[in-house]
Design a protein around this motif. Structure first.
Motif, PDB file in Angstrom:
ATOM      1  N   PHE A 143      54.495   5.929  12.453  1.00  0.00           N
ATOM      2  CA  PHE A 143      53.845   6.957  11.625  1.00  0.00           C
ATOM      3  C   PHE A 143      52.558   6.416  11.004  1.00  0.00           C
ATOM      4  N   ALA A 144      52.616   5.205  10.468  1.00  0.00           N
ATOM      5  CA  ALA A 144      51.436   4.595   9.858  1.00  0.00           C
ATOM      6  C   ALA A 144      50.342   4.358  10.890  1.00  0.00           C
ATOM      7  N   MET A 145      50.732   4.035  12.119  1.00  0.00           N
ATOM      8  CA  MET A 145      49.736   3.830  13.170  1.00  0.00           C
ATOM      9  C   MET A 145      48.947   5.102  13.438  1.00  0.00           C
ATOM     10  N   VAL A 146      49.617   6.246  13.412  1.00  0.00           N
ATOM     11  CA  VAL A 146      48.915   7.512  13.613  1.00  0.00           C
ATOM     12  C   VAL A 146      47.876   7.707  12.511  1.00  0.00           C
ATOM     13  N   ILE A 147      48.278   7.474  11.267  1.00  0.00           N
ATOM     14  CA  ILE A 147      47.346   7.627  10.142  1.00  0.00           C
ATOM     15  C   ILE A 147      46.161   6.683  10.294  1.00  0.00           C
ATOM     16  N   LEU A 148      46.450   5.424  10.559  1.00  0.00           N
ATOM     17  CA  LEU A 148      45.384   4.422  10.623  1.00  0.00           C
ATOM     18  C   LEU A 148      44.484   4.654  11.827  1.00  0.00           C
ATOM     19  N   GLN A 149      45.050   5.032  12.953  1.00  0.00           N
ATOM     20  CA  GLN A 149      44.228   5.326  14.129  1.00  0.00           C
ATOM     21  C   GLN A 149      43.308   6.512  13.878  1.00  0.00           C
ATOM     22  N   LYS A 150      43.807   7.533  13.162  1.00  0.00           N
ATOM     23  CA  LYS A 150      42.964   8.679  12.804  1.00  0.00           C
ATOM     24  C   LYS A 150      41.822   8.246  11.885  1.00  0.00           C
ATOM     25  N   LYS A 151      42.127   7.359  10.947  1.00  0.00           N
ATOM     26  CA  LYS A 151      41.088   6.835  10.064  1.00  0.00           C
ATOM     27  C   LYS A 151      40.028   6.086  10.868  1.00  0.00           C
ATOM     28  N   LEU A 152      40.458   5.255  11.784  1.00  0.00           N
ATOM     29  CA  LEU A 152      39.526   4.467  12.584  1.00  0.00           C
ATOM     30  C   LEU A 152      38.686   5.350  13.493  1.00  0.00           C
ATOM     31  N   GLU A 153      39.309   6.349  14.110  1.00  0.00           N
ATOM     32  CA  GLU A 153      38.564   7.246  14.982  1.00  0.00           C
ATOM     33  C   GLU A 153      37.548   8.062  14.182  1.00  0.00           C
ATOM     34  N   SER A 154      37.917   8.465  12.973  1.00  0.00           N
ATOM     35  CA  SER A 154      36.967   9.186  12.122  1.00  0.00           C
ATOM     36  C   SER A 154      35.753   8.320  11.812  1.00  0.00           C
ATOM     37  N   ILE A 155      35.993   7.052  11.516  1.00  0.00           N
ATOM     38  CA  ILE A 155      34.887   6.138  11.242  1.00  0.00           C
ATOM     39  C   ILE A 155      34.012   5.968  12.478  1.00  0.00           C
ATOM     40  N   ARG A 156      34.644   5.768  13.631  1.00  0.00           N
ATOM     41  CA  ARG A 156      33.867   5.589  14.868  1.00  0.00           C
ATOM     42  C   ARG A 156      33.073   6.843  15.200  1.00  0.00           C
ATOM     43  N   SER A 157      33.634   8.012  14.877  1.00  0.00           N
ATOM     44  CA  SER A 157      32.912   9.263  15.079  1.00  0.00           C
ATOM     45  C   SER A 157      31.662   9.311  14.210  1.00  0.00           C
ATOM     46  N   ILE A 158      31.791   8.877  12.957  1.00  0.00           N
ATOM     47  CA  ILE A 158      30.636   8.839  12.057  1.00  0.00           C
ATOM     48  C   ILE A 158      29.575   7.871  12.580  1.00  0.00           C
ATOM     49  N   LEU A 159      30.012   6.735  13.114  1.00  0.00           N
ATOM     50  CA  LEU A 159      29.055   5.771  13.674  1.00  0.00           C
ATOM     51  C   LEU A 159      28.316   6.361  14.873  1.00  0.00           C
ATOM     52  N   ARG A 160      29.044   7.120  15.711  1.00  0.00           N
ATOM     53  CA  ARG A 160      28.386   7.772  16.850  1.00  0.00           C
ATOM     54  C   ARG A 160      27.400   8.831  16.366  1.00  0.00           C
ATOM     55  N   ALA A 161      27.787   9.554  15.319  1.00  0.00           N
ATOM     56  CA  ALA A 161      26.886  10.564  14.764  1.00  0.00           C
ATOM     57  C   ALA A 161      25.627   9.915  14.204  1.00  0.00           C
ATOM     58  N   ARG A 162      25.800   8.814  13.520  1.00  0.00           N
ATOM     59  CA  ARG A 162      24.647   8.120  12.938  1.00  0.00           C
ATOM     60  C   ARG A 162      23.656   7.724  14.027  1.00  0.00           C
ATOM     61  N   GLU A 163      24.164   7.239  15.147  1.00  0.00           N
ATOM     62  CA  GLU A 163      23.289   6.836  16.250  1.00  0.00           C
ATOM     63  C   GLU A 163      22.555   8.046  16.828  1.00  0.00           C
ATOM     64  N   LEU A 164      23.287   9.158  17.022  1.00  0.00           N
ATOM     65  CA  LEU A 164      22.675  10.365  17.576  1.00  0.00           C
ATOM     66  C   LEU A 164      21.591  10.911  16.656  1.00  0.00           C
ATOM     67  N   VAL A 165      21.901  11.002  15.365  1.00  0.00           N
ATOM     68  CA  VAL A 165      20.949  11.576  14.404  1.00  0.00           C
ATOM     69  C   VAL A 165      19.744  10.655  14.240  1.00  0.00           C
ATOM     70  N   GLN A 166      19.972   9.351  14.220  1.00  0.00           N
ATOM     71  CA  GLN A 166      18.860   8.411  14.088  1.00  0.00           C
ATOM     72  C   GLN A 166      17.906   8.539  15.268  1.00  0.00           C
ATOM     73  N   HIS A 167      18.463   8.706  16.461  1.00  0.00           N
ATOM     74  CA  HIS A 167      17.621   8.877  17.651  1.00  0.00           C
ATOM     75  C   HIS A 167      16.803  10.161  17.544  1.00  0.00           C
ATOM     76  N   ALA A 168      17.432  11.243  17.076  1.00  0.00           N
ATOM     77  CA  ALA A 168      16.712  12.507  16.918  1.00  0.00           C
ATOM     78  C   ALA A 168      15.627  12.390  15.849  1.00  0.00           C
ATOM     79  N   LEU A 169      15.909  11.682  14.787  1.00  0.00           N
ATOM     80  CA  LEU A 169      14.915  11.487  13.725  1.00  0.00           C
ATOM     81  C   LEU A 169      13.703  10.736  14.251  1.00  0.00           C
TER      82      LEU A 169
END
Length: 273
Positions: A143-169
């Motif tokens: 159960f904890a792995m599901v929570i932590l994996q979701k947290k990690l994927e959310s962070i990685r998603s934000i990092l991907r967004a940062r790269e995309l937006v920075q490129h557009a900027l």
């Protein structure tokens, strides 16, 4: 990413969020790891030991480590400090420590109460249950792995967004940033010179938003005109001459158009109004 042993040891008996999330973290890093629960660490044990034994990933001994902000480390925090940066980078590891790991560490050290820790605790067998505590522990870890994996994927998603937006900027013009798809953009654009952001809308067409300032007022660097607010598509077309401008929010932070070109035109016109 640091490599870790294929075997680890923690305490037996009743489990808590600390040893459960520590185990979940180790299993995410190394799915093949074997976790042993015991009440005494044997001499010359060749593996990771946590939340027991007084080693570098325990926190029960005298002189146990405390963060600069006064929050004491528990095993989860000590393991996250060791391995978190390798999973999500230093900045995001520190942010997750502050927002997620530290409250669990504080609860484990002080019993102050934490909702997630309470949920994990409920996996323990009740006093009159015949359930095997080690089996319940493994359920809690899953159960904890599901929570932590979701947290990690959310962070990685934000990092991907940062790269995309920075490129557009970097490829923007007139302080209007056009994104190829919607992505969280505020962390990049608020501190930049961008006044507006344009992106494909989930409702079809395109949206354009004003970028907020860096202060705490939530004021926009440039608002859409008051005369546009709440007007119909026909009224907006007549007012602006922009064929596909069909919506302007009453709070003047967002407009909707059918094309990216018209969204950019609306942003430029808003500056001149």
């Amino acid at each position: 990413m640091k490599e870790i042993s294929n075997i680890a040891m923690t305490h037996g008996g009743k489990f808590h969020a600390d040893d459960v999330f520590s185990s979940a973290l180790l299993k995410i890093i190394n799915p093949a790891i074997k976790i042993i629960r015991t009440f005494e660490v044997p001499q010359n044990f060749d593996g990771i030991v946590y939340d027991i034994g007084g080693g570098r990933f325990d926190h029960h001994q005298a002189g146990a480590e405390v963060r600069e902000n006064g929050v004491p480390y528990a095993a989860f925090g000590l393991l996250w400090r060791e391995f978190g940066e390798g999973l999500v980078g230093a900045e995001e590891a520190a942010r997750l420590d502050e927002r997620f790991v530290q409250p669990l560490d504080l609860d484990d050290n002080t019993g102050c109460g934490n909702a997630v820790a309470g949920i994990i605790g409920s996996f323990n067998p009740s006093w009159d249950s015949d359930e095997d505590v080690d089996s319940c522990f493994l359920q809690a870890v899953d159960f904890a792995m599901v929570i932590l994996q979701k947290k990690l994927e959310s962070i990685r998603s934000i990092l991907r967004a940062r790269e995309l937006v920075q490129h557009a900027l970097e490829h923007s013009a007139d302080n209007i940033v056009v994104l190829p798809r919607f992505a969280p953009w505020k962390m990049v654009l608020i501190p930049s010179d961008a006044d507006f952001v344009v992106y494909p809308s989930q409702r079809g067409g395109y949206s354009a938003q004003g970028v907020p300032t860096e202060d705490e007022t939530n004021a926009l660097k440039c608002e859409f005109p008051q005369e546009w607010a709440g007007k119909t598509a026909q009224e907006l077309k007549k007012l602006t001459g922009i064929d596909s401008l069909r919506f302007c929010h009453n709070n003047r932070f967002l407009v909707a158009t059918d094309t990216a070109e018209d969204a950019v035109r609306a942003c430029k016109l808003a500056r001149e109004w």
